[in-house]
Design a protein around this motif. Structure first.
Motif, mmCIF file in Angstrom:
data_model
loop_
_atom_site.group_PDB
_atom_site.id
_atom_site.type_symbol
_atom_site.label_atom_id
_atom_site.label_comp_id
_atom_site.label_asym_id
_atom_site.label_seq_id
_atom_site.Cartn_x
_atom_site.Cartn_y
_atom_site.Cartn_z
ATOM 1 N N LEU A 1 0.963 7.368 9.384
ATOM 2 C CA LEU A 1 -0.069 6.330 9.461
ATOM 3 C C LEU A 1 -1.265 6.743 10.306
ATOM 4 O O LEU A 1 -2.236 5.992 10.405
ATOM 5 N N TYR B 1 0.810 -1.215 0.000
ATOM 6 C CA TYR B 1 0.000 0.000 0.000
ATOM 7 C C TYR B 1 0.847 1.271 0.000
ATOM 8 O O TYR B 1 0.381 2.331 -0.418
ATOM 9 N N SER B 2 2.058 1.190 0.500
ATOM 10 C CA SER B 2 2.928 2.365 0.565
ATOM 11 C C SER B 2 4.366 1.889 0.587
ATOM 12 O O SER B 2 4.667 0.784 1.053
ATOM 13 N N THR C 1 2.977 7.238 1.848
ATOM 14 C CA THR C 1 2.639 8.116 2.967
ATOM 15 C C THR C 1 3.789 8.156 3.967
ATOM 16 O O THR C 1 4.549 7.180 4.098
ATOM 17 N N PRO D 1 -3.307 2.948 3.233
ATOM 18 C CA PRO D 1 -2.881 4.024 2.327
ATOM 19 C C PRO D 1 -3.178 3.680 0.877
ATOM 20 O O PRO D 1 -3.010 2.533 0.454
ATOM 21 N N TYR E 1 -5.053 6.565 9.085
ATOM 22 C CA TYR E 1 -5.654 5.287 8.698
ATOM 23 C C TYR E 1 -6.091 4.580 9.973
ATOM 24 O O TYR E 1 -5.268 4.189 10.792
ATOM 25 N N TYR F 1 9.267 6.969 2.572
ATOM 26 C CA TYR F 1 7.894 6.706 2.994
ATOM 27 C C TYR F 1 7.838 5.476 3.902
ATOM 28 O O TYR F 1 8.732 4.632 3.885
#
Length: 279
Positions: free
Chosen positions: A105, A30-31, A102, A98, A108, A54
Motif C-alpha cells: 500500500l 480496489y484490491s 496489490t 489501487p 498509494y 493480496y
C-alpha cells in the motif's frame, strides 16, 4: 480555450452500514476479495476480507474534504496460524487507490491508521502513517504495544479535521454493538480460548498533525488472509464530500455567430388544424 469543469457545492458524505448483502453505492473493491453477509464469533452481516495473496482494500469513490470527519468500524481475525501478522488499516485522504490487486500500500498516497500486529506475542501497536508521494512512509505517531488477540472484535475510531488527526482502538467492540442494537457479555467469548474474557476498554489513543493532504478518498484494508480470515463488523463514515458537477461551466468567451443573410426565404403555409383523437 477548453471549457472548465467546476465542482458543485459539497455534499453530506454519510455512510452507516452493516455488510449484509452487497457493496455500497459509490464504494469499490480496489484490491483483493471481500465476501458480504458472513457470520463469525456470534455476529452476522460481516464483511470478510478473503484474499490469500493480496491486500483487500474497500474504499470510496467520492473525495472527502478537510472538514471534520469520523470513521468507525470493528475488526477481528481468525486464529488459523498464530505466528503471522494480521494487520488492519483505516485509510483517509487517499490521493489514489489501487487499480488492481496489490501486496503493497505504500505506493498509494494518503494517511493510514494501522493496527500493526505481532501474533507470536499476542500484541499490537497503533500507528498513524503518511504514505508520501516520494514512495516513502512516515510515522506521524505510534502507540506503545497492547494486548491483541485473535477471535474477538476491536473498535477503531478515526477523526480528522484540518491538519489534526485522532485514532483509537478498544477491545470490546461496544461502540459498534451499541450502534447496531446488539449486546454481548463475557460469556459469549467462551470459544475464544486464546483471549481472556475480561475487557480492558481503551487500548491505544493517538493524535497527530500533518498538512500534506487536505482531501481524498477513505477506505478500509486488511492484510493477506492466507493464514486466517479478517472480518469487519459494520462501518460508519461521517463527513463532507466533493460532488462533481454534471454540467460543465463554460468560462471561456463564446464566439458570437455572424448574422443570418437578409435575403428573404419562401414561406410555407400550413393547412388548417384538425382533431387528432385516438382511443
Amino acid at each position: 480555450s477548453m471549457p472548465s469543469v467546476s465542482l458543485a457545492p459539497t455534499g453530506y458524505g454519510y455512510v452507516d452500514v452493516e455488510f449484509c448483502t452487497q457493496e455500497l453505492a459509490d464504494w469499490e473493491i480496489y484490491s483483493g476479495r471481500f465476501v458480504f453477509g458472513q457470520e463469525w464469533e456470534g455476529e452476522s452481516c460481516l464483511l470478510k476480507a478473503s484474499s490469500p495473496d493480496y491486500y483487500s482494500v474497500y474504499g470510496s469513490e467520492l473525495v472527502y474534504t478537510e472538514d471534520q470527519m469520523f470513521i468507525t468500524t470493528s475488526v477481528g481475525y481468525e486464529s488459523d496460524v498464530e505466528t503471522e501478522y494480521r494487520d488492519f488499516a483505516v485509510m483517509f485522504r487517499m490521493q489514489s487507490m489501487p487499480d488492481g490487486n496489490t501486496t503493497d500500500l505504500s505506493g498509494y498516497y494518503g494517511y493510514l491508521c494501522k493496527i500493526v500486529t505481532d501474533a507470536e506475542t499476542d500484541t499490537a501497536v497503533l500507528r498513524f502513517l503518511e504514505e508520501k508521494s516520494n514512495g516513502k512512509e512516515s510515522v506521524i505517531s505510534k502507540s506503545d504495544s497492547f494486548p491483541y488477540y485473535p477471535d474477538r472484535f476491536y473498535d477503531i475510531v478515526v477523526y480528522a479535521s484540518g491538519s489534526n488527526f485522532w485514532c483509537s482502538i478498544s477491545d470490546d467492540a461496544s461502540l459498534r454493538r451499541r450502534r447496531l442494537g446488539r449486546t454481548r457479555t463475557d460469556d459469549d467469548d467462551d470459544d475464544a480460548t486464546l483471549a481472556p474474557t475480561e475487557y480492558t476498554g481503551l487500548l491505544a489513543n493517538l493524535t497527530g498533525s500533518d498538512a500534506s493532504f487536505t482531501q481524498g478518498m477513505v477506505g478500509i484494508a486488511a492484510e493477506l488472509s492466507g493464514y486466517g480470515e479478517h472480518y469487519f463488523l459494520g462501518l460508519e463514515v461521517d463527513g463532507t464530500v466533493l460532488m462533481p458537477s454534471p454540467v460543465p461551466t463554460i468560462l471561456a468567451t463564446v464566439p458570437i455567430p455572424t448574422a443570418a443573410p437578409t435575403t428573404s426565404m419562401p414561406s410555407v403555409s400550413l393547412a388548417p388544424p384538425g382533431y387528432g383523437y385516438v382511443d
